[in-house]
Scaffold this motif. Sequence first.
Motif, PDB file in Angstrom:
ATOM      1  N   GLU A   1       0.828  -1.207   0.000  1.00  0.00           N
ATOM      2  CA  GLU A   1       0.000   0.000   0.000  1.00  0.00           C
ATOM      3  C   GLU A   1       0.861   1.256   0.000  1.00  0.00           C
ATOM      4  O   GLU A   1       0.560   2.226  -0.717  1.00  0.00           O
ATOM      5  CB  GLU A   1      -0.910  -0.022   1.218  1.00  0.00           C
ATOM      6  CG  GLU A   1      -1.895   1.121   1.276  1.00  0.00           C
ATOM      7  CD  GLU A   1      -2.824   1.029   2.472  1.00  0.00           C
ATOM      8  OE1 GLU A   1      -3.617   1.974   2.681  1.00  0.00           O
ATOM      9  OE2 GLU A   1      -2.750   0.018   3.204  1.00  0.00           O
TER      10      GLU A   1
ATOM     11  N   THR B   1       2.362   1.645  -3.441  1.00  0.00           N
ATOM     12  CA  THR B   1       1.361   2.118  -4.391  1.00  0.00           C
ATOM     13  C   THR B   1       1.093   3.613  -4.199  1.00  0.00           C
ATOM     14  O   THR B   1       0.990   4.370  -5.179  1.00  0.00           O
ATOM     15  CB  THR B   1       0.059   1.325  -4.218  1.00  0.00           C
ATOM     16  OG1 THR B   1       0.326  -0.070  -4.391  1.00  0.00           O
ATOM     17  CG2 THR B   1      -0.979   1.768  -5.224  1.00  0.00           C
TER      18      THR B   1
ATOM     19  N   SER C   1       1.841   6.619  -6.799  1.00  0.00           N
ATOM     20  CA  SER C   1       0.794   7.562  -7.187  1.00  0.00           C
ATOM     21  C   SER C   1       1.262   9.000  -6.981  1.00  0.00           C
ATOM     22  O   SER C   1       1.034   9.869  -7.843  1.00  0.00           O
ATOM     23  CB  SER C   1      -0.478   7.297  -6.377  1.00  0.00           C
ATOM     24  OG  SER C   1      -0.970   5.996  -6.606  1.00  0.00           O
TER      25      SER C   1
END
Length: 216
Positions: A148, A151, A155
Amino acid sequence: MSQTSNRTRHASTTTFVGLPTGSAIGINFAALFTGALIAVWAGYIGWPLLALFAAAVIITTTVVNPRGIFLTVATAPPLFVVAVVSVGYLLSRDQLATGGTSSRAAQLLVVYPLVELFPVLAAVTLGAILIGWVRIRLIKRQNDALLERETAERSRTSESNRRTNIEGRRARERSRSVSVQELVSRERERSSRARSSRGGGSTRVVNRLGDDLYTD
C-alpha cells in the motif's frame, strides 16, 4: 553519495531474514539427539528430552525464515517419534534379545512411551502451528502495508511528474507567447522609426525649397 549507497547496500545484505530451514531442522534434531542420549544414560525418558524438544521447536518456529515454517513444524513430530522409539529400543534391547514373553513386553515398552508422551507432542505441535500461523499473518499484513505504501508512493510520484509536465508545458507556452509579443513590438518600433525617418526627410526637402524661393 557513494559512501551512503554502500552503507545502504551493506545494511540490506546484513539484515536478518530468518534462520535457514535446514538449520532449523538440524537444531530440532540436535536437541532430540541430546535428549535421547540423556534418557539412555538415565535409563528412562524424562523431562530433559521433553524440555529440549519443546524449546527447540518453539524457538526454531519463531526464528526460521517464513518459507521454512511449514517444514520446520511438519518435521518435528516424526523426529520426536524416531527419538522416543530409538530410546525405547535401546532401553529394552536386552529384553528383546531374550525372546518369549519378556520380548513381547519389551516391544510394548518401545511403543508405550509414544502413547504416554503423546499429549506433550500434541501440545508442542499445536503451539508451533499457532506460532507459525501468527507469523504468517503478521508477515502478510506487513507485506500488504508495504504494498500500500509503495502504491501510494508511485501515485504521488506520478502526480508530481504530471504536475511538472503541465507546468513545463505552460512555461513553454508563456515563453512562446512572450517571444511573439516581442517580435510584434519590435516590428512596430521598426515601422514607427521608418515612418519618422521618412517624415523628417520630407520636411527637410520642403524647407530647402522654401529657402530657394526666398533666395531668388
